[in-house]
Design a protein around this motif. Structure first.
Motif, PDB file in Angstrom:
ATOM      1  N   LEU A 132       0.615  -7.409   3.738  1.00  0.00           N
ATOM      2  CA  LEU A 132      -0.612  -7.235   2.954  1.00  0.00           C
ATOM      3  C   LEU A 132      -1.667  -8.254   3.392  1.00  0.00           C
ATOM      4  O   LEU A 132      -1.352  -9.425   3.627  1.00  0.00           O
ATOM      5  N   MET A 133      -2.913  -7.796   3.486  1.00  0.00           N
ATOM      6  CA  MET A 133      -3.986  -8.632   4.018  1.00  0.00           C
ATOM      7  C   MET A 133      -5.032  -9.024   2.976  1.00  0.00           C
ATOM      8  O   MET A 133      -6.058  -9.594   3.315  1.00  0.00           O
ATOM      9  N   GLY A 134      -4.788  -8.705   1.689  1.00  0.00           N
ATOM     10  CA  GLY A 134      -5.737  -9.084   0.664  1.00  0.00           C
ATOM     11  C   GLY A 134      -5.841  -8.039  -0.420  1.00  0.00           C
ATOM     12  O   GLY A 134      -5.259  -6.938  -0.313  1.00  0.00           O
ATOM     13  N   THR A 159       5.310  -6.952   2.758  1.00  0.00           N
ATOM     14  CA  THR A 159       5.484  -8.386   2.565  1.00  0.00           C
ATOM     15  C   THR A 159       4.123  -9.004   2.237  1.00  0.00           C
ATOM     16  O   THR A 159       3.105  -8.630   2.831  1.00  0.00           O
ATOM     17  N   ILE A 160       4.111  -9.954   1.275  1.00  0.00           N
ATOM     18  CA  ILE A 160       2.861 -10.464   0.728  1.00  0.00           C
ATOM     19  C   ILE A 160       2.845 -11.990   0.824  1.00  0.00           C
ATOM     20  O   ILE A 160       3.674 -12.660   0.197  1.00  0.00           O
ATOM     21  N   PRO A 161       1.942 -12.572   1.586  1.00  0.00           N
ATOM     22  CA  PRO A 161       1.841 -14.032   1.617  1.00  0.00           C
ATOM     23  C   PRO A 161       1.695 -14.605   0.205  1.00  0.00           C
ATOM     24  O   PRO A 161       1.014 -14.013  -0.653  1.00  0.00           O
ATOM     25  N   LYS A 162       2.320 -15.739  -0.009  1.00  0.00           N
ATOM     26  CA  LYS A 162       2.415 -16.333  -1.340  1.00  0.00           C
ATOM     27  C   LYS A 162       1.051 -16.527  -2.006  1.00  0.00           C
ATOM     28  O   LYS A 162       0.859 -16.150  -3.166  1.00  0.00           O
ATOM     29  N   ASP A 163       0.102 -17.088  -1.303  1.00  0.00           N
ATOM     30  CA  ASP A 163      -1.191 -17.365  -1.933  1.00  0.00           C
ATOM     31  C   ASP A 163      -1.987 -16.096  -2.179  1.00  0.00           C
ATOM     32  O   ASP A 163      -2.716 -15.980  -3.170  1.00  0.00           O
ATOM     33  N   MET A 164      -1.844 -15.110  -1.307  1.00  0.00           N
ATOM     34  CA  MET A 164      -2.583 -13.854  -1.479  1.00  0.00           C
ATOM     35  C   MET A 164      -2.162 -13.099  -2.739  1.00  0.00           C
ATOM     36  O   MET A 164      -2.937 -12.303  -3.276  1.00  0.00           O
TER      37      MET A 164
END
Length: 583
Positions: A132-134, A159-164
């Motif tokens: 995911l990019m945002g 998969t999703i970056p933690k801060d996003m």
């Protein structure tokens, strides 16, 4: 309060009709879990004790409902733990969505803690696999992932970056090309039918055959009425692959039951003697049990064109939904005399008498067949039964008789251990009012034994039957029969599963005598909530195939001569089973 990326994902899952998600929290998915918390009135989270169980539970949910199963795990090791269950979904073509965390978006590749590129790790297991990019990416990504899981019948991964996960919608940088609300929460149904010319060619082959065998798998589960009509018209038996066990009731006059090492002798005969084979919704892998190439004409009905001709030469392929195709094909078929079917029915009468004889024995130690034979009689007509891998799959496949609207499954192509209990968690979560039973060996149960606590936490009405012989039975017999070697490395240290169940808060039972089987199993099934029955059985009872080959017999004898432990007891068991010719 502005919505976060995680809010958008959870709300889109709800739009798709997702009502349950299985998983385990972790700091890599904290933002996503906050969205689960604030939406828990519409999307239930079921916490398991191991991420592998979450994936298995999602597979079980998908198999028993036909809807997408969803699981979630944290970054790094949490996501890695999902893999075995996700490969089970891949191998059995089940729609499952896995959501995982990732490290901070601007520290990816910087050797930060739990910096594992799960979108790379999942490349082989997933039909759709994206990071995911945002916030502006969230809705489109969920839609595409779920459409892919349904349409390609497999695993989708986001998969999703933690801060996003905690980025606000107001912070998004939407590209001009990404038109808001352009993506639809709709998956197109698969119900197409082949051209009339192909149907006519298939009918011509079937009508010319004099000994027709119908072979069904999971892809025919929703076509029971049509399969019965087909069997009546062609006058031939229906052989069932294990994942297709529920296509017809086991006492149906049209079926000879299963095939393969876990199957019946009449099914082997039906395959060996037929001149026409109709395969419906199955990718059964053991080609040695199918008609020899050139023996029989073959018509295959299959949803996935890439699986046509995968196991057997095919004369006519009909691609599409099996129920729809059969409805179009049936009017083109001519009724046969039914002699081939009648012969199969006579053989099944003898086979069923043999099963009853072996399932009612009173030997000590208790025979494993007694457990599943007795259980079968006590099950509700809408029970959901999950089996694990190993010898327990043989005892369940042969002795648990499908009837009514019962459902059955296990790990098919992957044949992994430890799936049985999590499958039952998925089933009980989907159908809280139905009887759910897990039949598992002591090896398989001990791998994810902590999930008994999951049953207790959510008061899931699951009865776990653990057939306890303190050995990895399937591996033992493979070493002996397939390799001709004495067993090695397969003994298990005993575990008192009844005490484990009680320690977790479930009801525990111990069954050691055949004469107590009905009373103990009846009480366990009637218990309002989770229960565990440890059935102590004979470790020397071999799960013999319906028909023993010469090679199997020779390997068996060779292993006994080379110093197989308890060889005399095994020989005694075989003699009592009336197959002296093996030794």
């Amino acid at each position: 309060m502005a919505k976060t990326t995680s809010d958008l994902i959870v709300e889109r899952l709800i739009d798709w009709g997702v009502d349950t998600i299985f998983g385990l929290p972790g700091d890599g998915v904290d933002g996503f879990f906050e969205a689960l918390r604030t939406h828990q009135d519409k999307l239930r989270f079921v916490q398991v004790r191991h991420e592998e169980a979450a994936a298995f539970a999602a597979v079980g949910y998908a198999k028993y409902t036909g809807r997408i199963g969803v699981c979630v795990a944290t970054s790094g090791p949490g996501g890695i733990h999902l893999l075995n269950g996700l490969y089970d979904a891949k191998c059995d073509l089940q729609p499952v969505l896995a959501i995982t965390g990732h490290t901070f978006h601007d520290l990816i590749g910087m050797s930060y803690q739990q910096d594992v590129d799960l979108d790379k790790v999942f490349m082989d297991v997933a039909v759709f696999n994206e990071r995911l990019m945002g916030p502006a990416h969230a809705e489109n990504l969920v839609d595409m992932a779920i459409r892919a899981a349904y349409g390609r019948r497999g695993v989708a991964h986001i998969t999703i970056p933690k801060d996003m996960q905690e980025w606000k919608v107001s912070d998004e940088q939407r590209s001009k090309a990404n038109v808001p609300m352009h993506s639809a929460d709709l998956a197109a149904p698969l119900a197409f039918r082949p051209a009339t010319a192909l149907l006519e060619q298939a009918a011509e082959i079937i009508n010319k055959g004099s000994k027709v065998t119908v072979f069904v798998g999971r892809g025919a589960l929703h076509a029971r009425e049509e399969v019965e009509q087909l069997a009546e018209l062609v006058g031939g038996p229906v052989v069932k692959a294990l994942l297709g066990k529920g296509v017809l009731p086991d006492q149906s006059p049209y079926t000879t039951g299963g095939i393969g090492l876990l199957g019946t002798a009449p099914s082997v005969d039906a395959m060996n003697e037929c001149d026409t084979l109709i395969m419906i919704g199955t990718s059964f892998p053991y080609m040695e049990f199918l008609p020899k190439p050139g023996q029989a004409k073959c018509v295959q009905i299959e949803l996935d064109p890439t699986r046509v001709g995968l196991r057997h030469p095919v004369d006519v392929a009909l691609t599409g939904d099996s129920k729809t195709i059969l409805q179009a094909l049936l009017p083109m078929l001519k009724k046969k005399d039914g002699k081939f079917l009648k012969k199969a029915q006579e053989r099944m009468k003898d086979w069923n008498e043999l099963l009853t004889d072996r399932g009612t024995r009173t030997d000590m130690p208790m025979k494993p067949q007694v457990v599943t034979h007795t259980l079968s009689r006590l099950l509700n007509d809408d029970a959901i039964v999950s089996a694990d891998s190993g010898t327990i799959a043989t005892w369940t496949a042969r002795y648990v008789q499908m009837r009514g609207n019962m459902q059955f499954s296990l790990s098919g192509m992957l044949a992994t251990m430890a799936n049985g209990l999590p499958y039952s968690i998925g089933a009980a979560a989907a159908y809280p009012g139905r009887q759910v039973v897990c039949v598992v060996g002591d090896g398989g149960l001990s791998m994810l034994m902590a999930e008994i606590a999951t049953l207790v936490k959510y008061n899931l009405n699951v009865t776990v039957i653990v057939v306890k012989n303190n050995v990895l039975g399937q591996i033992k017999w493979e070493q002996i029969v397939l390799e001709g070697n004495p067993e090695f490395g397969v003994e298990l240290h005993p575990i008192d599963f009844a005490k484990v169940a009680e320690a977790c808060g479930a009801r525990g039972f111990t069954l050691e005598r055949a004469e107590d089987a009905e009373a103990v199993l009846r009480e366990a099934l009637a218990h309002p909530g989770p229960s565990v029955v440890q059935a102590v059985v004979d470790p020397n009872e071999p799960p013999m195939p319906g028909k023993v080959t010469t090679d199997q017999a020779l390997h068996f004898a060779k292993a006994l001569l080379r110093g197989q432990k308890d060889a005399s007891k095994i020989i005694k068991t075989l003699a009592e089973d009336q197959i002296r010719e093996v030794v």
